[in-house]
Write a protein that holds these residues in place. Sequence first.
Motif, short mmCIF file in Angstrom:
data_model
loop_
_atom_site.label_atom_id
_atom_site.label_comp_id
_atom_site.label_asym_id
_atom_site.label_seq_id
_atom_site.Cartn_x
_atom_site.Cartn_y
_atom_site.Cartn_z
N HIS A 61 0.84 -1.21 0.00
CA HIS A 61 0.00 0.00 0.00
C HIS A 61 0.87 1.25 0.00
O HIS A 61 0.64 2.19 -0.79
CB HIS A 61 -0.92 -0.02 1.22
CG HIS A 61 -1.96 1.05 1.23
ND1 HIS A 61 -1.69 2.33 1.63
CD2 HIS A 61 -3.27 1.03 0.90
CE1 HIS A 61 -2.78 3.06 1.54
NE2 HIS A 61 -3.76 2.29 1.10
N VAL A 128 -6.56 -0.86 -2.65
CA VAL A 128 -7.35 -1.82 -1.88
C VAL A 128 -6.47 -2.56 -0.87
O VAL A 128 -5.38 -3.05 -1.20
CB VAL A 128 -8.04 -2.82 -2.82
CG1 VAL A 128 -8.81 -3.88 -2.02
CG2 VAL A 128 -8.98 -2.08 -3.77
N SER A 129 -6.94 -2.62 0.36
CA SER A 129 -6.30 -3.39 1.43
C SER A 129 -7.25 -4.49 1.87
O SER A 129 -8.47 -4.40 1.63
CB SER A 129 -5.97 -2.47 2.62
OG SER A 129 -5.08 -1.46 2.24
N PRO A 130 -6.73 -5.53 2.54
CA PRO A 130 -7.61 -6.63 2.96
C PRO A 130 -8.80 -6.20 3.79
O PRO A 130 -9.90 -6.72 3.64
CB PRO A 130 -6.66 -7.54 3.76
CG PRO A 130 -5.31 -7.29 3.17
CD PRO A 130 -5.31 -5.83 2.83
N SER A 132 -10.31 -3.32 3.67
CA SER A 132 -11.13 -2.28 3.04
C SER A 132 -11.70 -2.71 1.69
O SER A 132 -12.17 -1.86 0.93
CB SER A 132 -10.30 -1.00 2.85
OG SER A 132 -9.26 -1.20 1.91
N GLU A 133 -11.65 -4.01 1.39
CA GLU A 133 -12.07 -4.47 0.06
C GLU A 133 -13.49 -4.03 -0.28
O GLU A 133 -13.74 -3.48 -1.36
CB GLU A 133 -11.96 -5.99 -0.03
CG GLU A 133 -10.53 -6.49 -0.10
CD GLU A 133 -10.46 -8.01 -0.18
OE1 GLU A 133 -11.53 -8.66 -0.09
OE2 GLU A 133 -9.34 -8.53 -0.34
N ASP A 136 -13.63 -0.15 -0.74
CA ASP A 136 -12.90 0.37 -1.90
C ASP A 136 -13.48 -0.11 -3.22
O ASP A 136 -13.35 0.57 -4.24
CB ASP A 136 -11.43 -0.02 -1.81
CG ASP A 136 -10.71 0.65 -0.65
OD1 ASP A 136 -11.25 1.65 -0.13
OD2 ASP A 136 -9.62 0.18 -0.27
N ARG A 137 -14.08 -1.29 -3.23
CA ARG A 137 -14.62 -1.84 -4.48
C ARG A 137 -16.08 -1.47 -4.72
O ARG A 137 -16.54 -1.49 -5.86
CB ARG A 137 -14.49 -3.37 -4.47
CG ARG A 137 -13.06 -3.87 -4.50
CD ARG A 137 -13.02 -5.38 -4.32
NE ARG A 137 -11.65 -5.89 -4.35
CZ ARG A 137 -11.32 -7.15 -4.04
NH1 ARG A 137 -12.27 -8.00 -3.66
NH2 ARG A 137 -10.06 -7.53 -4.08
N ARG A 154 -9.14 2.34 -9.04
CA ARG A 154 -9.04 1.32 -7.99
C ARG A 154 -7.78 0.51 -8.26
O ARG A 154 -7.57 0.03 -9.37
CB ARG A 154 -10.27 0.39 -8.01
CG ARG A 154 -10.33 -0.54 -6.80
CD ARG A 154 -11.47 -1.53 -6.90
NE ARG A 154 -11.11 -2.71 -7.67
CZ ARG A 154 -11.66 -3.03 -8.83
NH1 ARG A 154 -12.59 -2.29 -9.38
NH2 ARG A 154 -11.27 -4.14 -9.45
N GLU A 156 -5.28 -2.69 -7.22
CA GLU A 156 -5.26 -3.99 -6.56
C GLU A 156 -3.86 -4.59 -6.65
O GLU A 156 -3.10 -4.32 -7.59
CB GLU A 156 -6.24 -4.96 -7.24
CG GLU A 156 -7.68 -4.46 -7.32
CD GLU A 156 -8.52 -4.96 -6.17
OE1 GLU A 156 -7.99 -5.69 -5.30
OE2 GLU A 156 -9.73 -4.64 -6.16
#
Length: 206
Positions: A61, A128-130, A132-133, A136-137, A154, A156
């Motif tokens: 990130h 995208v972080s684990p 905040s999926e 963020d998506r 976005r 990934e």
Amino acid sequence: MTAEPLPESLPGPAQPTKPRWPIPPPGGWTVDHLFSLPDLPPHTELIDGSLVFVSPQRDFHALTLFLLERGVRQTVPDSLRVKREMAVVINSHNAPEPDLSVVRAEAVTGRRQTRYDVKDVVLAVEVVSPDSEARDRDTKPRKYAQAGIRHFWRVEMVGEEDRPVVYVYELDPATKSYIATGIYHDHLKLTVPFDIDIDLSEIDQL
């Protein structure tokens, strides 16, 4: 509307220390609360009247955000400014914090500024972080589109080498929703919202 503080301690035997989280008022938190509550963790967001706390970020990130910010700054026109991790006020109950934003220069009022109005945002970027999926998506891009932000990226982490892939979207003003305009793996080269040319593979040298 104010939040009632949690009690400092309860009568009786000593109890283990627990985190003291703020209690939401009826109707949920507002933007005024977000910017006035003391001791909130850094980068707290306001989504639908709820406070969202950010988990520690992965190295991916930080490196990806640095790579994108550096690349965008190299070609941003004088009429725009690049901002990292700044709150964007959509309405009284929503103030998300994009990882990267491009805002109109006239919206920048000083170095003590803590937020920008959504009408001044030209581009919003989410890495995208684990944890905040879903936000963020789905949640945040829907809110950005409905609020009129024309451009959204976005980002990934994919593949065995854990490199960034950038999904680029542009707003359809008729439907207030985003349309995908491209997926970029090794090289991000765009002409909107201005000329942008970023070698994504450079993350291996950072």
